[in-house]
Motif scaffolding. Structure first.
Motif, PDB file in Angstrom:
ATOM      1  N   GLY A  56      32.820  17.794  27.671  1.00 53.09           N
ATOM      2  CA  GLY A  56      31.659  17.693  26.818  1.00 53.09           C
ATOM      3  C   GLY A  56      30.602  16.749  27.325  1.00 53.09           C
ATOM      4  O   GLY A  56      30.874  15.853  28.134  1.00 53.09           O
ATOM      5  N   VAL A  57      29.388  16.961  26.851  1.00 52.25           N
ATOM      6  CA  VAL A  57      28.252  16.068  27.092  1.00 52.25           C
ATOM      7  C   VAL A  57      27.673  15.715  25.727  1.00 52.25           C
ATOM      8  O   VAL A  57      27.281  16.610  24.963  1.00 52.25           O
ATOM      9  N   ILE A  97      32.434  22.775  26.856  1.00 46.64           N
ATOM     10  CA  ILE A  97      33.014  23.895  27.595  1.00 46.64           C
ATOM     11  C   ILE A  97      34.512  23.866  27.336  1.00 46.64           C
ATOM     12  O   ILE A  97      35.177  22.840  27.580  1.00 46.64           O
ATOM     13  N   GLY A  98      35.071  24.958  26.802  1.00 50.14           N
ATOM     14  CA  GLY A  98      36.466  24.988  26.404  1.00 50.14           C
ATOM     15  C   GLY A  98      37.374  25.632  27.427  1.00 50.14           C
ATOM     16  O   GLY A  98      36.973  26.534  28.171  1.00 50.14           O
ATOM     17  N   TYR A  99      38.643  25.141  27.476  1.00 50.19           N
ATOM     18  CA  TYR A  99      39.663  25.676  28.364  1.00 50.19           C
ATOM     19  C   TYR A  99      40.956  25.797  27.574  1.00 50.19           C
ATOM     20  O   TYR A  99      41.247  24.991  26.669  1.00 50.19           O
ATOM     21  N   GLY A 130      31.551  31.517  29.022  1.00 56.13           N
ATOM     22  CA  GLY A 130      30.775  31.417  30.237  1.00 56.13           C
ATOM     23  C   GLY A 130      29.744  30.314  30.221  1.00 56.13           C
ATOM     24  O   GLY A 130      29.335  29.824  31.273  1.00 56.13           O
ATOM     25  N   SER A 131      29.274  29.903  29.061  1.00 56.24           N
ATOM     26  CA  SER A 131      28.230  28.879  28.968  1.00 56.24           C
ATOM     27  C   SER A 131      28.645  27.829  27.948  1.00 56.24           C
ATOM     28  O   SER A 131      29.474  28.097  27.071  1.00 56.24           O
ATOM     29  N   PRO A 132      28.073  26.614  28.055  1.00 55.39           N
ATOM     30  CA  PRO A 132      28.426  25.556  27.090  1.00 55.39           C
ATOM     31  C   PRO A 132      28.044  25.946  25.669  1.00 55.39           C
ATOM     32  O   PRO A 132      27.078  26.687  25.443  1.00 55.39           O
ATOM     33  N   TYR A 133      28.789  25.422  24.722  1.00 57.08           N
ATOM     34  CA  TYR A 133      28.548  25.687  23.303  1.00 57.08           C
ATOM     35  C   TYR A 133      28.010  24.410  22.667  1.00 57.08           C
ATOM     36  O   TYR A 133      28.625  23.343  22.769  1.00 57.08           O
ATOM     37  N   LEU A 134      26.844  24.509  22.008  1.00 53.84           N
ATOM     38  CA  LEU A 134      26.183  23.344  21.417  1.00 53.84           C
ATOM     39  C   LEU A 134      26.602  23.192  19.960  1.00 53.84           C
ATOM     40  O   LEU A 134      26.547  24.150  19.178  1.00 53.84           O
TER      41      LEU A 134
END
Length: 561
Positions: A379-380, A407-409, A436-440
């Protein structure tokens, strides 16, 4: 050091003049110590080599070189981040300077004060000072017990001299001069009562050598105090999130750097709770975003069962408890997450410290690990988020509009592999990316993970602080010794050794006497002795019942001398 030249036999008058003009309380000095002349060649025998090496080590030149090297070696410890005080900044330096950092680490510049080369300089300087101070102490004691030298035969040869005629006999004139000099707290030495010569020697300013010795002893005390801190002190670091409590034990500390003679059982048994951390920033003008105040509100107890107290830890205002100090050295944000697994059970719920990647805006990086749900997130955290070209940036360090990008794994986090992992890194080797892309996420929002893997909720934001816990028993002694060293240096600068001689001989007329006053001071002393000598000569002459005024010129001829 001892002069190797044997003295030649001299007449008494010449010997007395040499004694009077000899260095003030310094004794004889070898070439290595004085810095003049050639260094004595080492002898072939091992004992000769050892004596030669000891003379080089204890010379003033060597001590100054070692002191310069010690100061030079301390510069990297003040400029570069150090492992013992700020390991997070060291990691940031590696990230910012990947090519330079390994070379600096190879030289030990990230842990300067624990490197062998710094310890070698320190120990050599300590040995040099001991070898310089101990003999000097004995010389000072001997000098304090030694009376002034005999008065030279011809005082007119001295740098300062004056003469006058007296109606008194030579013995009475000398006694009158001795009374004046004794009243000025000069140390006196008179001629023998049955001697045909009548003179008095006076010396003053022994405090100069005391100040010089005090400086060296205090400098030695500073080194001993630093050594005591390194042996019996310790440093520790602890990251604490708002609402958390920790006890001062080795297992609870993030970093622990004990002294050579310190073990975990020597730690002070205090507890500390971070109630709230407040950071204020300038909101307008050219300095917008710059910090204006940091305040960590804590509750502490010095020992189990002791009455708790409260304190506000600020920058340069540490908490003092049980002979140690707790400093505020850093802070950041800890977003609070709730992770639910595929079975609907809560697998993770707590505030997770994120490390600032940008200290100006406090854009921070972190990871969330939920091994019970086989989930992990990179995360950011963005304190004050605004969209910029399809991404999210922070425009202010305060958490005015917080958001987190994740970003989840899913899969095996590798926590049971036996290989230690950093809490700030996620090993994705055995994991699968969930999107595929970060989730806000904004505070209160939930991300439903694809494939029914579960969910993650951004609950809110807390703050964390980084605390430095230090115990240094040599800190106060080092401060006292530093003050004493400064006092000794000032004394040695402003106090000067000086000698005054008075000799009386019968007048050529057969009635009364001719009195000559001579003065001598150290060649390296500052000015001002000329005025003091003129006042003394005038006062000595004024004590006579009948006299002529002293000759105002220096080095006047003395009849009958």
């Amino acid at each position: 050091m001892t002069d190797v030249h044997a003295p030649q036999s001299q007449p008494e008058s010449v010997a007395a003049e040499d004694e009077a003009t000899h260095s003030f309380g310094e004794g004889t000095t070898g070439a290595a110590e004085s810095g003049t002349g050639r260094t004595p060649e080492p002898q072939a025998a091992n004992a000769g080599w050892l004596r030669w090496g000891w003379r080089q080590l204890t010379s003033m030149r060597t001590a100054l070189i070692l002191l310069f090297l010690l100061a030079l070696g301390s510069i990297p410890g003040s400029i570069l981040p150090q492992e013992g005080t700020d390991p997070a900044s060291v990691q940031q330096y590696y990230t910012s300077h990947p090519g330079l950092a390994p070379w600096l680490n190879h030289l030990g510049l990230f842990n300067v004060f624990a490197t062998p080369w710094f310890a070698a300089i320190y120990l050599l300087l300590f040995a040099s000072l001991v070898g310089c101070v101990v003999p000097r102490t004995f010389r000072l004691v001997g000098s304090a017990r030694t009376p002034p030298p005999r008065a030279p035969r011809n005082l007119a040869r001295l740098p300062q001299s004056s003469s006058y005629s007296s109606a008194l006999s030579p013995a009475a004139a000398v006694e009158g001069a001795a009374a004046v000099l004794g009243g000025q707290r000069f140390r006196l030495r008179r001629s023998a009562p049955d001697s045909p010569d009548h003179w008095v020697s006076a010396e003053k300013g022994y405090l100069r050598e005391v100040g010089n010795l005090l400086f060296h002893l205090s400098l030695l005390g500073v080194l001993l105090s630093i050594a005591a801190g390194g042996l019996f002190g310790y440093k520790a670091d602890k990251l604490l999130v708002e609402g958390q409590t920790f006890a001062n034990t080795t297992s609870a500390l993030d970093e622990f750097h004990p002294g050579r003679l310190v073990s975990g059982s020597d730690l002070a048994p205090f507890t500390l709770t971070l109630n709230k951390f407040t950071a204020n920033y300038i909101e307008s003008g050219q300095s917008r975003g710059q910090p204006s105040n940091f305040d960590a509100d804590v509750t502490y107890a010095s020992s189990p069962g002791a009455k708790p107290g409260t304190y506000h830890i600020r920058i340069n205002d540490p908490l003092s408890v049980d002979s140690l100090k707790v400093y505020l050295i850093g802070h950041g944000y800890a977003p609070e997450f709730k992770v639910t697994g595929a079975n609907g059970k809560v697998a993770y719920q707590e505030a997770t410290p994120f490390i600032p990647a940008n200290t100006a805006t406090f854009l921070s990086d972190g990871v969330v690990k939920a091994p019970d749900a086989s989930l992990g997130f990179m995360g950011v955290f963005v304190p004050t988020a605004i969209p910029v070209n399809g991404t999210v940036e922070s425009i202010f360090p305060a958490a005015d509009a917080p958001a987190v990008s994740l970003i989840g794994y899913s899969g095996n986090l590798g926590l049971n592999s036996g290989v230690p992992q950093s809490v700030y890194q996620l090993d994705t080797t055995g994991m699968t990316k969930l999107s595929g892309s970060p989730y806000l996420l904004l505070p209160g929002q939930t991300w439903k993970l694809p494939g029914g893997k579960g969910s993650i909720t951004f609950v809110g934001v807390k703050q964390w602080v980084s605390l430095a816990i230090t115990y240094d028993p040599g800190q106060v002694p080092a401060l006292v010794c530093g003050i004493l060293a400064l006092a000794g240096l000032l004394i040695s600068f402003f106090v000067r050794r000086r000698r005054v001689f008075v000799r009386a001989v019968p007048a050529a007329s057969g009635s009364g006497s001719v009195v000559t006053v001579g003065g001598l001071t150290r060649s390296d002393a500052s000015g001002g002795f000329e005025e003091e000598f003129a006042e003394l000569a005038t006062e000595i002459a004024a004590a006579e019942p009948d006299h002529n005024k002293p000759d105002p010129g220096n080095n006047s001829e003395v009849p009958g001398a």
